[in-house]
Design a protein around this motif. Sequence first.
Motif, mmCIF file in Angstrom:
data_model
loop_
_atom_site.group_PDB
_atom_site.id
_atom_site.type_symbol
_atom_site.label_atom_id
_atom_site.label_comp_id
_atom_site.label_asym_id
_atom_site.label_seq_id
_atom_site.Cartn_x
_atom_site.Cartn_y
_atom_site.Cartn_z
ATOM 1 N N PHE A 1 -0.985 -0.805 -4.246
ATOM 2 C CA PHE A 1 -2.261 -0.166 -3.938
ATOM 3 C C PHE A 1 -2.041 1.315 -3.680
ATOM 4 C CE2 PHE A 1 -5.386 1.014 -0.507
ATOM 5 C CZ PHE A 1 -6.482 1.111 -1.352
ATOM 6 N N LEU A 2 -2.598 2.159 -4.524
ATOM 7 C CA LEU A 2 -2.430 3.604 -4.445
ATOM 8 C C LEU A 2 -3.649 4.220 -3.760
ATOM 9 C CD1 LEU A 2 -1.111 4.121 -8.084
ATOM 10 C CD2 LEU A 2 0.256 3.938 -5.994
ATOM 11 N N ASP A 3 -3.539 4.430 -2.451
ATOM 12 C CA ASP A 3 -4.653 4.990 -1.688
ATOM 13 C C ASP A 3 -4.642 6.511 -1.791
ATOM 14 O OD1 ASP A 3 -6.876 4.959 -0.124
ATOM 15 O OD2 ASP A 3 -5.822 4.625 1.766
ATOM 16 N N GLU A 4 -5.834 7.106 -1.743
ATOM 17 C CA GLU A 4 -5.994 8.569 -1.860
ATOM 18 C C GLU A 4 -5.293 9.089 -3.113
ATOM 19 O OE1 GLU A 4 -5.187 10.798 1.668
ATOM 20 O OE2 GLU A 4 -6.075 9.314 2.993
ATOM 21 N N ILE A 5 -5.560 8.437 -4.228
ATOM 22 C CA ILE A 5 -4.921 8.797 -5.500
ATOM 23 C C ILE A 5 -5.255 10.232 -5.898
ATOM 24 C CG2 ILE A 5 -6.848 7.888 -6.871
ATOM 25 C CD1 ILE A 5 -3.151 7.610 -7.846
ATOM 26 N N GLU A 6 -6.387 10.742 -5.413
ATOM 27 C CA GLU A 6 -6.792 12.111 -5.769
ATOM 28 C C GLU A 6 -5.840 13.153 -5.192
ATOM 29 O OE1 GLU A 6 -8.594 11.412 -1.751
ATOM 30 O OE2 GLU A 6 -8.332 10.239 -3.576
ATOM 31 N N ALA A 7 -5.060 12.765 -4.153
ATOM 32 C CA ALA A 7 -4.147 13.701 -3.509
ATOM 33 C C ALA A 7 -2.788 13.759 -4.197
ATOM 34 C CB ALA A 7 -3.959 13.313 -2.038
ATOM 35 N N LEU A 8 -2.586 12.953 -5.228
ATOM 36 C CA LEU A 8 -1.303 12.928 -5.922
ATOM 37 C C LEU A 8 -1.080 14.246 -6.660
ATOM 38 C CD1 LEU A 8 0.893 10.735 -6.137
ATOM 39 C CD2 LEU A 8 -0.094 10.086 -8.347
ATOM 40 N N SER A 9 0.112 14.816 -6.509
ATOM 41 C CA SER A 9 0.420 16.098 -7.142
ATOM 42 C C SER A 9 0.522 15.954 -8.653
ATOM 43 C CB SER A 9 1.748 16.630 -6.592
ATOM 44 O OG SER A 9 2.822 15.779 -6.994
ATOM 45 N N ALA A 10 0.587 17.080 -9.353
ATOM 46 C CA ALA A 10 0.711 17.048 -10.822
ATOM 47 C C ALA A 10 1.976 16.307 -11.241
ATOM 48 C CB ALA A 10 0.718 18.481 -11.361
ATOM 49 N N LYS A 11 3.089 16.559 -10.529
ATOM 50 C CA LYS A 11 4.332 15.861 -10.840
ATOM 51 C C LYS A 11 4.192 14.367 -10.575
ATOM 52 C CE LYS A 11 9.188 15.494 -9.461
ATOM 53 N NZ LYS A 11 10.249 15.991 -8.537
ATOM 54 N N PRO B 1 0.831 -1.219 0.000
ATOM 55 C CA PRO B 1 0.000 0.000 0.000
ATOM 56 C C PRO B 1 0.856 1.255 0.000
ATOM 57 C CG PRO B 1 0.068 -0.930 2.205
ATOM 58 C CD PRO B 1 0.936 -1.817 1.346
ATOM 59 N N MET B 2 0.361 2.290 -0.665
ATOM 60 C CA MET B 2 1.053 3.580 -0.708
ATOM 61 C C MET B 2 0.006 4.675 -0.535
ATOM 62 S SD MET B 2 3.107 5.223 -3.943
ATOM 63 C CE MET B 2 3.162 6.998 -4.209
ATOM 64 N N ASN B 3 0.197 5.508 0.492
ATOM 65 C CA ASN B 3 -0.715 6.629 0.724
ATOM 66 C C ASN B 3 -0.216 7.837 -0.062
ATOM 67 O OD1 ASN B 3 -2.242 8.784 1.709
ATOM 68 N ND2 ASN B 3 -2.392 7.909 3.755
ATOM 69 N N CYS B 4 -0.890 8.125 -1.170
ATOM 70 C CA CYS B 4 -0.434 9.195 -2.063
ATOM 71 C C CYS B 4 -0.470 10.564 -1.395
ATOM 72 C CB CYS B 4 -1.283 9.214 -3.325
ATOM 73 S SG CYS B 4 -1.194 7.688 -4.285
ATOM 74 N N GLY B 5 -1.346 10.748 -0.413
ATOM 75 C CA GLY B 5 -1.465 12.041 0.239
ATOM 76 C C GLY B 5 -0.388 12.301 1.274
ATOM 77 N N ALA B 6 0.426 11.263 1.603
ATOM 78 C CA ALA B 6 1.421 11.416 2.658
ATOM 79 C C ALA B 6 2.840 11.577 2.126
ATOM 80 C CB ALA B 6 1.371 10.202 3.596
ATOM 81 N N ILE B 7 2.992 11.607 0.794
ATOM 82 C CA ILE B 7 4.331 11.662 0.203
ATOM 83 C C ILE B 7 4.590 13.054 -0.364
ATOM 84 C CG2 ILE B 7 5.870 10.673 -1.521
ATOM 85 C CD1 ILE B 7 4.236 8.109 -1.342
ATOM 86 N N PRO B 8 5.616 13.751 0.133
ATOM 87 C CA PRO B 8 5.950 15.074 -0.416
ATOM 88 C C PRO B 8 6.307 14.982 -1.893
ATOM 89 C CG PRO B 8 7.113 14.658 1.658
ATOM 90 C CD PRO B 8 6.485 13.362 1.253
ATOM 91 N N ASP B 9 6.070 16.065 -2.600
ATOM 92 C CA ASP B 9 6.278 16.099 -4.046
ATOM 93 C C ASP B 9 7.704 15.736 -4.439
ATOM 94 O OD1 ASP B 9 5.025 16.434 -6.470
ATOM 95 O OD2 ASP B 9 5.701 18.504 -6.705
ATOM 96 N N GLN B 10 8.679 16.219 -3.670
ATOM 97 C CA GLN B 10 10.077 16.006 -4.033
ATOM 98 C C GLN B 10 10.551 14.584 -3.760
ATOM 99 O OE1 GLN B 10 8.884 18.048 -1.768
ATOM 100 N NE2 GLN B 10 10.103 18.109 0.132
ATOM 101 N N LEU B 11 9.735 13.783 -3.037
ATOM 102 C CA LEU B 11 10.136 12.415 -2.711
ATOM 103 C C LEU B 11 9.384 11.358 -3.497
ATOM 104 C CD1 LEU B 11 10.460 12.588 1.196
ATOM 105 C CD2 LEU B 11 12.261 12.809 -0.519
ATOM 106 N N ILE B 12 8.487 11.769 -4.389
ATOM 107 C CA ILE B 12 7.610 10.801 -5.049
ATOM 108 C C ILE B 12 8.396 9.786 -5.886
ATOM 109 C CG2 ILE B 12 7.187 12.361 -7.009
ATOM 110 C CD1 ILE B 12 4.649 9.915 -5.473
ATOM 111 N N GLU B 13 9.410 10.234 -6.650
ATOM 112 C CA GLU B 13 10.185 9.309 -7.472
ATOM 113 C C GLU B 13 11.005 8.371 -6.603
ATOM 114 O OE1 GLU B 13 11.908 10.532 -11.305
ATOM 115 O OE2 GLU B 13 11.326 12.568 -10.756
ATOM 116 N N ASN B 14 11.594 8.903 -5.540
ATOM 117 C CA ASN B 14 12.370 8.058 -4.633
ATOM 118 C C ASN B 14 11.487 7.014 -3.976
ATOM 119 O OD1 ASN B 14 14.849 7.423 -3.130
ATOM 120 N ND2 ASN B 14 13.714 8.193 -1.371
ATOM 121 N N GLU B 15 10.260 7.402 -3.599
ATOM 122 C CA GLU B 15 9.338 6.475 -2.944
ATOM 123 C C GLU B 15 8.884 5.377 -3.915
ATOM 124 O OE1 GLU B 15 7.542 5.509 0.762
ATOM 125 O OE2 GLU B 15 8.902 7.138 0.232
#
Length: 469
Positions: free
Chosen positions: A240-250, A197-211
């Motif tokens: 599993f991408l939870d809270e996908i609506e919170a994912l930033s444009a990047k 599982p991955m909570n999309c709303g809890a990952i800062p924009d600058q860490l998304i690729e690293n995560e």
Amino acid sequence: MQRTVSNIQLVCLRSKDYLESVVCVFQELGDTLSIIDSKCWLEGQIKESNSLVILILPEKNLMVDRIVKAILATPNSHYLAIFFLPLNDKVSPILNACSDCCCWPCDPFELAFRLDRLSSKHSNSFDLSKFDMETVAWKNLNLIGQSSIFLDTLSFIKKASECNAPVLIEGETGCGKEVAARAIHYLGCRKDFPFIPMNCGAIPDQLIENELFGHERGAYTDAKQSQAGLTEQADGGTLFLDEIEALSAKGQVTLLRFIEDNVIKPLGAIKSRKVNVRIIAASNVCLSELVAQGLFRQDLFFRLNLLHLNLPSLRNRKADIQPLAEHFMQKYRCKYQQPDKRFHPDAVTWMNDYHWPGNVRELENFVHRSFLMSQDVEIIPTDIHHYDDAQLRSRRKLFERRQNFKFDAVFNEAKNHVINQFEQHYLTWLISSSKGNVTQAAEIAQKERRALGKLLKKHDINPIQYRGN
């Protein structure tokens, strides 16, 4: 087309002129209609179950609550709602409670298709063996319920588990989106591989690729060792991408590129590599509406929405409330090794009438609290009303708490101020609910007793003052 159900009931909440036009089309299709008196249907006098019902919605005076209540009174029936344009905004709860809907006038071929689909659902609703839906197996997956709308959900989960296509799960908060996602994973051929599982709303924009993709040793200053990303951890299984609506444009661009080719390149890596991952995404808002507002990428939405599951809210699954409550009661009896408890009939009536805005999660928390706090074997209405009053007081205070920000402070100071306020409010509620019993409070909060004691001391909350209240 020959349908398994030839006799169809029709309830018309409009004038007779509309009724005649609908009946004519059905007669052309060779269907026999039984006209049901609308007043009797609204008053719940029609108790016939296992029916296929055509419901013609009214133009004005929608009576939303009465109509939804009448639909839910026959949970084993399938409803096809017929509406007319322009569509009233208030009609959504009615359409959600029905199995299908269509706008009138409707093309006869489309109508025949919808009837065939509902007829198929109707004939298969109770033959669970066709879908290998043993009750024990579903309980092991934490999927409890026998209502018609929930059995349709189980049918979809079973079918979705037999393929590897992306799935988008939408539903209100607390409906069990991750539970459904896990069921799809563990019923399918990927069950022996990880479910990540991955909570999309809890990952800062600058860490998304690293995560998502991980990094190699030395990729950046503090990267002292290599780390696999979530996509690599899920290789062979499901992400599993939870809270996908919170994912930033990047983040949306990054995810879209991965879904297209399943190729990852960790930060600092020289070569790319391919992984085999199934994507299941979840959202508690309607993604198509976000797309229309320009807040979510349309191309990513199309990629995710290959298979779509809209989980029903608990208020649309009234028949499942008591079985769910009994399941949670048994769960906590085993957890705490205490004698079994049960709900008084009046308490069951209250649960069936309550609207459960937090859905299944709220119901579980309610049962958990009732089990811990009730002094008797039978949970009585007095305990229920205490919960109801507490919820009402909590909602009245919510607006005040939300407004209590320090907007004129620097970020970290404002953040610490909000966290301190949350801890103060939560701990006060927690210790009050447990009547000063720190051990019970720690069980409810799922924290170590010692850690909870430190928090209470930090905020100068004395449990003794709450004993005997």
